[in-house]
Design an enzyme around this catalytic site. Structure first.
Site, PDB file in Angstrom:
ATOM      1  N   CYS A   1      -9.958   3.123  -2.845  1.00 58.62           N
ATOM      2  CA  CYS A   1      -9.039   3.000  -4.161  1.00 58.62           C
ATOM      3  C   CYS A   1      -9.747   2.660  -5.145  1.00 58.62           C
ATOM      4  O   CYS A   1      -9.378   2.927  -6.176  1.00 58.62           O
ATOM      5  CB  CYS A   1      -8.510   1.165  -3.367  1.00 58.62           C
ATOM      6  SG  CYS A   1      -7.586   1.680  -1.636  1.00 58.62           S
TER       7      CYS A   1
ATOM      8  N   ARG B   1      -0.806   3.425  -0.390  1.00 57.71           N
ATOM      9  CA  ARG B   1      -1.064   3.816  -1.565  1.00 57.71           C
ATOM     10  C   ARG B   1       0.502   4.412  -1.950  1.00 57.71           C
ATOM     11  O   ARG B   1       0.521   5.652  -1.800  1.00 57.71           O
ATOM     12  CB  ARG B   1      -1.834   4.931  -1.114  1.00 57.71           C
ATOM     13  CG  ARG B   1      -2.852   5.050  -0.791  1.00 57.71           C
ATOM     14  CD  ARG B   1      -4.152   5.984  -0.485  1.00 57.71           C
ATOM     15  NE  ARG B   1      -4.987   5.677   0.349  1.00 57.71           N
ATOM     16  CZ  ARG B   1      -6.380   4.514  -0.013  1.00 57.71           C
ATOM     17  NH1 ARG B   1      -6.631   3.753  -1.568  1.00 57.71           N
ATOM     18  NH2 ARG B   1      -6.909   3.812   0.594  1.00 57.71           N
TER      19      ARG B   1
END
Lengths: 213, 72
Positions: free
Chosen positions: A50, A127
């Site tokens: 991330c 995601r």
């Protein structure tokens, strides 16, 4: 065990409205009306993949701004965590996170957008990327698993392709890049099909013709 | 970076919005252009500034309240 069926938003649907607490104050979906919006979720703050994604999104923001596109991040972490993480990224890498990040602690936004995929994680968002147009219609949905960082170059390419298709009423072929030939919509009548090969396009056959913009 | 602090005072962003309104900008698009803030930030900020009593909405136009005028 009682299960509740959740209707997930699909391409062409109006984006589900929300009001959310973010690192830039309370924001509503309707605040983005008139702009393109990339709403993307990440599994968790202070995690390695991330962090690389946030740096990559921050790096393409100037290019997105030129195209009238805003970014809005989301995870189920709290506001203090988001703020601390953004500050840490800037301190360690020099990259400032310029876009707001939703602190979706009650999971209201992630549930409305189908961002939690229990097969991957029952608690974290996967995601996701939702590309929402200026009329707040969902135009593209991308899902990536927890282990796979997104390709921001592809996201820029998608924006260019969508905006080109909208502006010129054309389609874009596989692996299209700005400046390359676009696809002329296929004829819908026999008469149009007969004319198509005489219109000066680069054609493989009547149903697959390309032109320069 | 909201436009008001938790105790209801305008932040730096909030002051930019108030200043743009004082300069005669009445709609979010014009306030955004004058303040340099993105349109979504102006829209969310205007809600906060109305709630804090600095700005009022009349029809589709934003104007400053006496409290807002005192700020700039």
């Amino acid at each position: 065990m009682e299960e509740t069926a959740v209707s997930l938003p699909r391409i062409g649907d109006p984006a589900p409205p929300f009001e959310a607490t973010t690192t830039q104050g309370k924001i509503r979906l309707e605040d983005f009306k008139g702009s393109w919006l990339i709403l993307f979720s990440h599994p968790g703050d202070f995690t390695p993949v991330c962090t690389t994604e946030f740096m990559a999104f921050a790096e393409i923001q100037p290019e997105l701004s030129k195209r009238g596109v805003e970014l809005l991040g989301l995870s189920v972490d709290g506001l203090a965590s988001h703020i601390a993480w953004a500050r840490n990224i800037e301190e360690k890498t020099g990259i400032k996170i310029p876009f707001p990040i939703i602190a979706d602690l009650d999971r209201s936004v992630s549930t409305a957008y189908g961002m939690i995929h229990p097969g991957q994680s029952k608690t974290e968002t996967v995601r996701c990327v939702f590309i929402i147009d200026p009329n707040q219609i969902i135009r593209v949905i991308l899902y990536y698993p927890l282990s796979l960082g997104r390709n921001t170059d592809e996201i820029l390419r998608i924006i260019d392709a969508l905006q080109t298709a909208d502006k010129y009423s054309v389609a874009t072929p596989a692996n299209w890049r700005p400046g390359e030939m676009v696809i002329v919509p296929a004829p819908t009548t026999q008469e149009e099909a007969e004319k198509r090969l005489k219109q000066g396009y680069q054609c493989i056959d009547w149903y697959l013709c390309k032109k320069k913009l | 970076m909201p436009c008001t602090t938790p105790d209801g005072k305008p932040t730096a962003s909030g002051r930019k919005v108030i200043l743009a309104i004082k300069q005669g900008k009445e709609i979010p698009e014009d306030i955004s252009a004058a303040s340099g803030l993105p349109l979504f930030r102006v829209r969310s900020g205007l809600r906060e500034l109305i709630q804090a009593g600095y700005v009022k909405l009349e029809g589709e136009k934003y104007t400053l309240t006496p409290k807002g005028l005192e700020e700039v």
